[in-house]
Structures are given as structure tokens and as C-alpha cells.
Design a protein around this motif. Structure first.
Motif, PDB file in Angstrom:
ATOM      1  N   UNK A  24     127.444 -18.632 -41.862  1.00 16.64           N
ATOM      2  CA  UNK A  24     126.932 -19.921 -41.403  1.00 16.64           C
ATOM      3  C   UNK A  24     125.774 -19.734 -40.434  1.00 16.64           C
ATOM      4  N   UNK A  25     125.643 -18.526 -39.918  1.00 15.89           N
ATOM      5  CA  UNK A  25     124.525 -18.141 -39.055  1.00 15.89           C
ATOM      6  C   UNK A  25     124.039 -16.789 -39.560  1.00 15.89           C
ATOM      7  N   UNK A  26     122.720 -16.644 -39.623  1.00 17.21           N
ATOM      8  CA  UNK A  26     122.150 -15.387 -40.095  1.00 17.21           C
ATOM      9  C   UNK A  26     121.213 -14.826 -39.031  1.00 17.21           C
ATOM     10  N   UNK A  27     121.406 -13.550 -38.728  1.00 18.31           N
ATOM     11  CA  UNK A  27     120.535 -12.831 -37.805  1.00 18.31           C
ATOM     12  C   UNK A  27     119.716 -11.856 -38.633  1.00 18.31           C
ATOM     13  N   UNK A  28     118.417 -11.991 -38.559  1.00 20.32           N
ATOM     14  CA  UNK A  28     117.498 -11.104 -39.266  1.00 20.32           C
ATOM     15  C   UNK A  28     116.985 -10.090 -38.259  1.00 20.32           C
ATOM     16  N   UNK A  29     117.270  -8.822 -38.522  1.00 17.11           N
ATOM     17  CA  UNK A  29     116.811  -7.764 -37.613  1.00 17.11           C
ATOM     18  C   UNK A  29     115.725  -6.942 -38.297  1.00 17.11           C
ATOM     19  N   UNK A  30     114.494  -7.016 -37.790  1.00 19.20           N
ATOM     20  CA  UNK A  30     113.413  -6.191 -38.353  1.00 19.20           C
ATOM     21  C   UNK A  30     113.615  -4.718 -37.987  1.00 19.20           C
TER      22      UNK A  30
END
Length: 153
Positions: free
Chosen positions: A70-76
């Protein structure tokens, strides 16, 4: 070490690199994702390439949502906060998120300057020097075709 946050079972993590035409470079991201998944304890962790290879950021968003995120964390998975971090990845993440009303997402800072980076660099330098000077094993990045070796001008 398992990370915990409220609702962590509904948290999807996307680790994104640039993407490459070289299969071995793209394979490394899969290894990074698996290592992170095992060490972090997060259940939903997906790889993505910004360009040049699949899966895309949009495909990774879809996989996370399919697993209940339901929440997405995008880590470069980048060293420096360049244009890709400032512009391209946030744009691609926003475009992907628009397909899922109510979904929250965040693009984190890249790896950047961190105290452990100096330790990692020292370890890599020591391993490669030992390989070149003492015929020690190669590091986990080098291959027989492209390993560190002394060259002369």
C-alpha cells in the motif's frame, strides 16, 4: 537486521539502478535485491531498472501492488544525487503510481556519502591489491575476462 515500521507488511521496496545493455550488470541488481531482502526482513522487495532493461519501475510497482503493498519506497541504487535522482526516477515513480489510486510512494536519497562507504572502498581496494600482488582470489565483481590487474603505460 530486520527493519520495522508500522504497516511494514504492506510496504513495498523497489531498488532501482540505471539499467544496462550488459546482462551481468543487470544480474548484479538481482543479487543486491536478494541480499537486501534477506538482511532487511522486508517481504516485498523488487528490482527495477530506470532504462535499457527490464523490469521497469512501472513493472516493479505492479509486482509490489500484486503482493499487497500500500506504500512503496523507491531506493535509487546510485552513488550520487544527479539528474536521474532529481528528475527521472521521481517522474517514473509518479507515472507508475498513477495506476494505483490511494497508493503512497517515496523516492529515497541515493547511497551518497555514508561512513560505511569508506570501509567498503577500503575492503575492495585491499581485495583487488591482494589479487594482483599475491594471486589471491578475485573480488565478487571481477570475472576472469574482466578482473583487476596491473597495467603499464
Amino acid at each position: 537486521m530486520q527493519q520495522t515500521t508500522s504497516g511494514s507488511d504492506k510496504l513495498g521496496i523497489i531498488i532501482v539502478d540505471h539499467g544496462s545493455r550488459r546482462a551481468e550488470s543487470n544480474e548484479l541488481l538481482l543479487q543486491v535485491v536478494e541480499l537486501f531482502r534477506q538482511s532487511s526482513g522486508y517481504a516485498i522487495v523488487e528490482p527495477a531498472h530506470m532504462e535499457l532493461a527490464e523490469p521497469s519501475i512501472a513493472a516493479a510497482f505492479q509486482k509490489c501492488v500484486e503482493q499487497g503493498a500500500e506504500t512503496i519506497v523507491v531506493h535509487p541504487y546510485f552513488l550520487s544525487p544527479g539528474r536521474h535522482w532529481h528528475e527521472d526516477i521521481p517522474r517514473l515513480a509518479q507515472e507508475a503510481a498513477q495506476n494505483y489510486p490511494g497508493l503512497k510512494h517515496l523516492v529515497t536519497a541515493p547511497l551518497g556519502l555514508h561512513p560505511l562507504m569508506a570501509e567498503i572502498m577500503q575492503q575492495r581496494i585491499a581485495t583487488c591489491l591482494a589479487h594482483c600482488q599475491q594471486d589471491a582470489p578475485r573480488c565478487d565483481v571481477c570475472t576472469p575476462e574482466s578482473s583487476c590487474q596491473f597495467r603499464q603505460a
